[in-house]
Design a protein around this motif. Structure first.
Motif, PDB file in Angstrom:
ATOM      1  N   LEU A   2       0.721  -1.149  -0.051  1.00 31.57           N
ATOM      2  CA  LEU A   2       0.027  -0.125   0.053  1.00 31.57           C
ATOM      3  C   LEU A   2       0.839   1.240   0.157  1.00 31.57           C
ATOM      4  CD1 LEU A   2      -2.769  -1.090   2.541  1.00 31.57           C
ATOM      5  CD2 LEU A   2      -3.003  -1.048   0.080  1.00 31.57           C
ATOM      6  N   GLU A   3       2.205   1.087  -0.129  1.00 34.47           N
ATOM      7  CA  GLU A   3       2.929   2.408  -0.104  1.00 34.47           C
ATOM      8  C   GLU A   3       2.658   3.256  -1.107  1.00 34.47           C
ATOM      9  OE1 GLU A   3       7.601   3.676   0.060  1.00 34.47           O
ATOM     10  OE2 GLU A   3       7.158   1.498   0.031  1.00 34.47           O
ATOM     11  N   PRO A   4       2.399   3.071  -2.280  1.00 36.39           N
ATOM     12  CA  PRO A   4       2.173   4.070  -3.417  1.00 36.39           C
ATOM     13  C   PRO A   4       0.852   4.954  -2.915  1.00 36.39           C
ATOM     14  CG  PRO A   4       2.616   1.989  -4.471  1.00 36.39           C
ATOM     15  CD  PRO A   4       2.701   1.785  -2.827  1.00 36.39           C
ATOM     16  N   PHE A   5      -0.240   3.907  -2.531  1.00 35.64           N
ATOM     17  CA  PHE A   5      -1.622   4.774  -2.243  1.00 35.64           C
ATOM     18  C   PHE A   5      -1.273   5.412  -0.823  1.00 35.64           C
ATOM     19  CE2 PHE A   5      -5.077   4.444   0.762  1.00 35.64           C
ATOM     20  CZ  PHE A   5      -5.904   5.371   0.153  1.00 35.64           C
ATOM     21  N   ASN A   6      -0.441   5.190  -0.145  1.00 34.73           N
ATOM     22  CA  ASN A   6      -0.119   5.858   1.090  1.00 34.73           C
ATOM     23  C   ASN A   6       0.586   7.180   0.959  1.00 34.73           C
ATOM     24  OD1 ASN A   6      -1.437   3.848   2.942  1.00 34.73           O
ATOM     25  ND2 ASN A   6       0.609   3.051   3.339  1.00 34.73           N
ATOM     26  N   ARG A   7       1.411   7.090   0.169  1.00 35.76           N
ATOM     27  CA  ARG A   7       2.242   8.420  -0.492  1.00 35.76           C
ATOM     28  C   ARG A   7       1.443   9.345  -1.039  1.00 35.76           C
ATOM     29  NH1 ARG A   7       7.652   8.285   0.423  1.00 35.76           N
ATOM     30  NH2 ARG A   7       8.279   6.253   0.807  1.00 35.76           N
ATOM     31  N   LYS A   8       0.315   8.834  -1.966  1.00 37.23           N
ATOM     32  CA  LYS A   8      -0.545   9.949  -2.613  1.00 37.23           C
ATOM     33  C   LYS A   8      -1.296  10.294  -1.560  1.00 37.23           C
ATOM     34  CE  LYS A   8      -0.257   7.496  -7.069  1.00 37.23           C
ATOM     35  NZ  LYS A   8      -0.988   6.584  -7.952  1.00 37.23           N
ATOM     36  N   MET A   9      -1.937   9.633  -0.620  1.00 40.86           N
ATOM     37  CA  MET A   9      -2.884  10.147   0.353  1.00 40.86           C
ATOM     38  C   MET A   9      -2.279  11.051   1.138  1.00 40.86           C
ATOM     39  SD  MET A   9      -5.934   9.849   1.569  1.00 40.86           S
ATOM     40  CE  MET A   9      -6.718   8.719   0.560  1.00 40.86           C
ATOM     41  N   PHE A  10      -0.998  10.871   1.573  1.00 39.40           N
ATOM     42  CA  PHE A  10      -0.235  11.850   2.417  1.00 39.40           C
ATOM     43  C   PHE A  10      -0.197  13.107   1.841  1.00 39.40           C
ATOM     44  CE2 PHE A  10       3.780  13.528   4.009  1.00 39.40           C
ATOM     45  CZ  PHE A  10       3.436  13.997   5.205  1.00 39.40           C
ATOM     46  N   ALA A  11       0.130  12.978   0.476  1.00 41.40           N
ATOM     47  CA  ALA A  11       0.215  14.109  -0.394  1.00 41.40           C
ATOM     48  C   ALA A  11      -0.989  14.981  -0.251  1.00 41.40           C
ATOM     49  CB  ALA A  11       0.790  13.802  -1.711  1.00 41.40           C
ATOM     50  N   PHE A  12      -2.232  14.251  -0.555  1.00 45.38           N
ATOM     51  CA  PHE A  12      -3.359  14.870  -0.585  1.00 45.38           C
ATOM     52  C   PHE A  12      -3.571  15.568   0.574  1.00 45.38           C
ATOM     53  CE2 PHE A  12      -8.019  14.295   0.272  1.00 45.38           C
ATOM     54  CZ  PHE A  12      -8.575  15.149  -0.755  1.00 45.38           C
ATOM     55  N   ASN A  13      -3.422  14.862   1.940  1.00 45.61           N
ATOM     56  CA  ASN A  13      -3.724  15.264   3.139  1.00 45.61           C
ATOM     57  C   ASN A  13      -3.028  16.640   3.381  1.00 45.61           C
ATOM     58  OD1 ASN A  13      -6.018  13.494   3.626  1.00 45.61           O
ATOM     59  ND2 ASN A  13      -4.338  12.135   4.686  1.00 45.61           N
ATOM     60  N   GLU A  14      -1.895  16.648   3.043  1.00 50.47           N
ATOM     61  CA  GLU A  14      -1.059  17.761   3.181  1.00 50.47           C
ATOM     62  C   GLU A  14      -1.428  19.063   2.613  1.00 50.47           C
ATOM     63  OE1 GLU A  14       1.915  18.288   5.055  1.00 50.47           O
ATOM     64  OE2 GLU A  14       1.173  16.626   6.224  1.00 50.47           O
ATOM     65  N   ALA A  15      -1.921  18.611   1.276  1.00 51.81           N
ATOM     66  CA  ALA A  15      -2.579  19.984   0.343  1.00 51.81           C
ATOM     67  C   ALA A  15      -3.511  20.397   0.864  1.00 51.81           C
ATOM     68  CB  ALA A  15      -2.758  19.404  -1.140  1.00 51.81           C
ATOM     69  N   VAL A  16      -4.543  19.525   1.302  1.00 50.42           N
ATOM     70  CA  VAL A  16      -5.726  19.754   2.095  1.00 50.42           C
ATOM     71  C   VAL A  16      -5.610  20.830   3.340  1.00 50.42           C
ATOM     72  CG1 VAL A  16      -7.968  19.351   3.024  1.00 50.42           C
ATOM     73  CG2 VAL A  16      -7.532  18.068   0.991  1.00 50.42           C
ATOM     74  N   ASP A  17      -4.642  20.363   3.995  1.00 46.28           N
ATOM     75  CA  ASP A  17      -4.274  21.184   5.112  1.00 46.28           C
ATOM     76  C   ASP A  17      -3.672  22.315   4.950  1.00 46.28           C
ATOM     77  OD1 ASP A  17      -3.948  21.192   7.879  1.00 46.28           O
ATOM     78  OD2 ASP A  17      -1.677  21.235   7.530  1.00 46.28           O
ATOM     79  N   ALA A  18      -2.903  22.536   3.808  1.00 46.65           N
ATOM     80  CA  ALA A  18      -2.404  23.844   3.512  1.00 46.65           C
ATOM     81  C   ALA A  18      -3.495  24.644   2.975  1.00 46.65           C
ATOM     82  CB  ALA A  18      -1.184  23.674   2.671  1.00 46.65           C
ATOM     83  N   ALA A  19      -4.198  24.315   1.862  1.00 51.15           N
ATOM     84  CA  ALA A  19      -5.180  25.089   1.180  1.00 51.15           C
ATOM     85  C   ALA A  19      -6.365  25.310   1.953  1.00 51.15           C
ATOM     86  CB  ALA A  19      -5.514  24.160  -0.020  1.00 51.15           C
ATOM     87  N   VAL A  20      -6.986  24.393   2.748  1.00 53.04           N
ATOM     88  CA  VAL A  20      -8.261  24.651   3.651  1.00 53.04           C
ATOM     89  C   VAL A  20      -8.038  24.839   4.876  1.00 53.04           C
ATOM     90  CG1 VAL A  20     -10.492  23.640   3.772  1.00 53.04           C
ATOM     91  CG2 VAL A  20      -9.344  23.467   1.635  1.00 53.04           C
TER      92      VAL A  20
END
Length: 132
Positions: A37-55
């Motif tokens: 699940l590492e590829p999924f986890n990396r994408k999810m982490f990047a998504f969460n970081e972007a949502v945190d920074a933007a919203v």
């Protein structure tokens, strides 16, 4: 203890420390395990970081800047009151009925006398929060 035995004791302690370190590092010597699940986890982490920074961070900054401190405290107290009910249930499942009843009393007191928990009356009465 004689002065002759002191260097021998230090030597033994040094050898024991080196041996403990060596045994501790042996556990790190295994082959790396692949996480499917590492590829999924990396994408999810990047998504969460972007949502945190933007919203989330801008919303939290605006909330803290616009809402007065007493109102923020009341909102925090309300949610802590809800968590006290869950904590009481958790404590009961852990077999700690006295602590569970204490949290039930906190929840009841704050819900009735603290306007649904907006005011933390139970702390002033000496009822301890267990936070389980």
């Amino acid at each position: 203890m004689t002065s002759r035995s002191l260097p021998a004791t230090r030597s033994r302690l040094w050898r024991a420390a080196v041996a403990a370190t060596a045994f501790g590092l042996v556990g790190c010597a295994g082959a790396p395990r692949n996480d499917p699940l590492e590829p999924f986890n990396r994408k999810m982490f990047a998504f969460n970081e972007a949502v945190d920074a933007a919203v989330l961070k801008p919303a939290a900054t605006v909330y803290q800047g616009l809402v007065p401190s007493p109102i923020r405290t009341g909102i925090t107290n309300f949610f802590n009151n809800v968590f006290d009910a869950w904590s009481a249930f958790n404590l009961l499942l852990q077999g700690r009925p006295a602590d569970a009843m204490s949290d039930v009393m906190r929840f009841s007191t704050n819900s009735v006398f603290g306007m649904l928990g907006v005011f933390d009356v139970a702390t002033e009465m000496g009822l301890e929060r267990h936070g389980e």
